[in-house]
Design a protein around this motif. Structure first.
Motif, PDB file in Angstrom:
ATOM      1  N   THR A  11     -49.796  14.270   0.647  1.00 22.96           N
ATOM      2  CA  THR A  11     -49.030  15.485   0.318  1.00 22.96           C
ATOM      3  C   THR A  11     -47.513  15.296   0.396  1.00 22.96           C
ATOM      4  O   THR A  11     -46.779  16.269   0.203  1.00 22.96           O
ATOM      5  N   THR A  12     -47.037  14.103   0.670  1.00 23.90           N
ATOM      6  CA  THR A  12     -45.593  13.879   0.767  1.00 23.90           C
ATOM      7  C   THR A  12     -45.179  12.710  -0.123  1.00 23.90           C
ATOM      8  O   THR A  12     -45.909  11.735  -0.264  1.00 23.90           O
ATOM      9  N   PRO A  13     -43.972  12.820  -0.753  1.00 25.29           N
ATOM     10  CA  PRO A  13     -43.004  13.910  -0.618  1.00 25.29           C
ATOM     11  C   PRO A  13     -43.316  15.145  -1.459  1.00 25.29           C
ATOM     12  O   PRO A  13     -42.875  16.246  -1.117  1.00 25.29           O
ATOM     13  N   LEU A  14     -44.053  14.997  -2.555  1.00 29.80           N
ATOM     14  CA  LEU A  14     -44.343  16.125  -3.437  1.00 29.80           C
ATOM     15  C   LEU A  14     -45.734  15.958  -4.023  1.00 29.80           C
ATOM     16  O   LEU A  14     -46.226  14.839  -4.204  1.00 29.80           O
ATOM     17  N   ASP A  53     -56.543   5.263   1.355  1.00 31.70           N
ATOM     18  CA  ASP A  53     -56.536   6.676   0.977  1.00 31.70           C
ATOM     19  C   ASP A  53     -56.029   6.862  -0.458  1.00 31.70           C
ATOM     20  O   ASP A  53     -55.443   5.952  -1.055  1.00 31.70           O
ATOM     21  N   ALA A  54     -56.228   8.060  -0.996  1.00 36.38           N
ATOM     22  CA  ALA A  54     -55.873   8.353  -2.387  1.00 36.38           C
ATOM     23  C   ALA A  54     -54.403   8.078  -2.674  1.00 36.38           C
ATOM     24  O   ALA A  54     -54.054   7.519  -3.723  1.00 36.38           O
ATOM     25  N   TRP A  55     -53.509   8.438  -1.748  1.00 40.65           N
ATOM     26  CA  TRP A  55     -52.079   8.317  -2.007  1.00 40.65           C
ATOM     27  C   TRP A  55     -51.625   6.872  -2.173  1.00 40.65           C
ATOM     28  O   TRP A  55     -50.569   6.607  -2.758  1.00 40.65           O
ATOM     29  N   LYS A  56     -52.446   5.920  -1.678  1.00 36.49           N
ATOM     30  CA  LYS A  56     -52.064   4.512  -1.792  1.00 36.49           C
ATOM     31  C   LYS A  56     -51.950   4.076  -3.254  1.00 36.49           C
ATOM     32  O   LYS A  56     -51.219   3.132  -3.568  1.00 36.49           O
ATOM     33  N   ALA A  57     -52.663   4.748  -4.156  1.00 33.83           N
ATOM     34  CA  ALA A  57     -52.563   4.415  -5.581  1.00 33.83           C
ATOM     35  C   ALA A  57     -51.266   4.925  -6.201  1.00 33.83           C
ATOM     36  O   ALA A  57     -50.948   4.577  -7.341  1.00 33.83           O
ATOM     37  N   PHE A  58     -50.520   5.738  -5.461  1.00 36.11           N
ATOM     38  CA  PHE A  58     -49.250   6.284  -5.950  1.00 36.11           C
ATOM     39  C   PHE A  58     -48.083   5.845  -5.067  1.00 36.11           C
ATOM     40  O   PHE A  58     -47.002   6.421  -5.119  1.00 36.11           O
ATOM     41  N   SER A  59     -48.291   4.803  -4.255  1.00 39.08           N
ATOM     42  CA  SER A  59     -47.254   4.384  -3.302  1.00 39.08           C
ATOM     43  C   SER A  59     -46.252   3.423  -3.907  1.00 39.08           C
ATOM     44  O   SER A  59     -45.202   3.175  -3.312  1.00 39.08           O
ATOM     45  N   LYS A  60     -46.586   2.831  -5.062  1.00 39.13           N
ATOM     46  CA  LYS A  60     -45.667   1.929  -5.779  1.00 39.13           C
ATOM     47  C   LYS A  60     -45.208   0.757  -4.910  1.00 39.13           C
ATOM     48  O   LYS A  60     -44.070   0.296  -5.026  1.00 39.13           O
ATOM     49  N   THR A  61     -46.076   0.286  -4.054  1.00 42.57           N
ATOM     50  CA  THR A  61     -45.686  -0.824  -3.189  1.00 42.57           C
ATOM     51  C   THR A  61     -45.405  -2.076  -3.994  1.00 42.57           C
ATOM     52  O   THR A  61     -45.981  -2.296  -5.055  1.00 42.57           O
ATOM     53  N   THR A  62     -44.498  -2.923  -3.485  1.00 38.74           N
ATOM     54  CA  THR A  62     -44.178  -4.192  -4.137  1.00 38.74           C
ATOM     55  C   THR A  62     -44.503  -5.365  -3.215  1.00 38.74           C
ATOM     56  O   THR A  62     -44.033  -6.475  -3.416  1.00 38.74           O
ATOM     57  N   GLU A  63     -45.308  -5.128  -2.169  1.00 40.34           N
ATOM     58  CA  GLU A  63     -45.673  -6.201  -1.262  1.00 40.34           C
ATOM     59  C   GLU A  63     -46.496  -7.256  -1.992  1.00 40.34           C
ATOM     60  O   GLU A  63     -47.228  -6.962  -2.938  1.00 40.34           O
ATOM     61  N   SER A  64     -46.397  -8.503  -1.525  1.00 36.35           N
ATOM     62  CA  SER A  64     -47.128  -9.588  -2.184  1.00 36.35           C
ATOM     63  C   SER A  64     -48.634  -9.407  -2.043  1.00 36.35           C
ATOM     64  O   SER A  64     -49.393  -9.728  -2.946  1.00 36.35           O
ATOM     65  N   ASP A  65     -49.094  -8.917  -0.886  1.00 34.18           N
ATOM     66  CA  ASP A  65     -50.511  -8.659  -0.695  1.00 34.18           C
ATOM     67  C   ASP A  65     -50.754  -7.171  -0.859  1.00 34.18           C
ATOM     68  O   ASP A  65     -50.544  -6.389   0.060  1.00 34.18           O
ATOM     69  N   LYS A  66     -51.176  -6.771  -2.051  1.00 31.70           N
ATOM     70  CA  LYS A  66     -51.304  -5.351  -2.347  1.00 31.70           C
ATOM     71  C   LYS A  66     -52.686  -4.803  -2.039  1.00 31.70           C
ATOM     72  O   LYS A  66     -52.947  -3.639  -2.286  1.00 31.70           O
ATOM     73  N   TYR A  67     -53.588  -5.642  -1.500  1.00 35.11           N
ATOM     74  CA  TYR A  67     -54.942  -5.143  -1.278  1.00 35.11           C
ATOM     75  C   TYR A  67     -54.958  -3.972  -0.304  1.00 35.11           C
ATOM     76  O   TYR A  67     -55.712  -3.028  -0.466  1.00 35.11           O
TER      77      TYR A  67
END
Length: 244
Positions: free
Chosen positions: A34-37, A51-65
């Motif tokens: 629910t954050t930020p919007l 969790d669901a939000w992880k698909a919208f986190s836009k992470t750039t880490e090398s290990d994205k699993y």
């Protein structure tokens, strides 16, 4: 001799105009469901690390699993995002995991759907046989013009994956595809080169145009330009779309 073709639209009372495409991801970088919007939801999650939000986190880490959404069971499954206000999505992208293992958990067959109330869903796009994902691959899918409207909730409704035990998505983006209308005051070679389009373009005047920009230029002299004009009488023809 090389001939470079450029296209500009011209309205007699608006000078020379050009439609410039502009794409932007409409979903902010999520740090929880629910954050930020907005609100991220899913049919299931393997555990809180997926969790669901992880698909919208836009992470750039090398290990994205550890930064993906993953279900607790096989398909069918769904992942959704609810905007604060109704928004129009024109393109959505799906990114695979950054690793060779578990690519068989990527979606294979799905529907991309939209709703205002989570009760009634409109199918905006269908995909089948999306196979052979490679690590970190991003695939983009365009929603047809006649399906584009403002909705509050969008989801990917997955019927089957590529054979894995679970379903996962690394990143899911939803983009607009607006056009900016630019008014040019002079027909000069350098400005045609800068603002003209050289590839096939398809603009829906009713659906695409969101902004209008006006510009004035002092252009250099030119002697290498040949202009071919084709006039359309709008009193006779009602135009909603132009393909160049």
């Amino acid at each position: 001799m090389t001939v470079n073709e450029k296209y500009l639209l011209h309205a007699k009372n608006q000078n020379f105009i050009k439609l410039k495409k502009s794409q932007k991801n409409l979903i902010p970088e999520m740090t929880s469901n629910t954050t930020p919007l907005g609100v991220a939801k899913a049919s299931s999650v393997y555990n809180s690390s997926y969790d669901a939000w992880k698909a919208f986190s836009k992470t750039t880490e090398s290990d994205k699993y550890l930064e993906c959404w993953e279900t607790s069971n096989k398909s069918p499954a769904w992942l959704s995002y609810e905007f604060q206000h109704p928004s129009m999505v024109a393109i959505y992208t799906i990114q695979a995991i950054n690793g060779d293992n578990n690519l068989n958990r990527m979606p294979k067959d799905w529907m991309f759907e939209a709703s205002m109330d989570e009760m009634t869903w409109e199918v905006l796009d269908r995909q089948q046989d999306q196979m052979n994902w490679s690590k970190n691959e991003i695939r983009a899918f365009t929603i047809p013009f006649d399906k584009r409207k403002e909705y509050k909730i969008y989801r990917i409704n997955i019927q089957s994956n590529n054979g894995g035990d679970y379903v996962l998505i690394n990143n899911l983006e939803m983009l607009n595809d607006d056009a900016v209308l630019i008014k040019l005051n002079k027909l000069k070679e350098d400005k045609i080169s800068q603002y003209g389009t050289s590839k096939i373009s398809d603009f829906d005047f009713k659906a695409d145009i969101r902004e209008i920009h006006s510009s004035t230029f002092i252009s250099a002299k030119n002697s290498n330009m040949v202009i071919f004009q084709h006039e359309v009488d709008l009193k006779k023809y009602r135009i909603k779309k132009i393909i160049l």
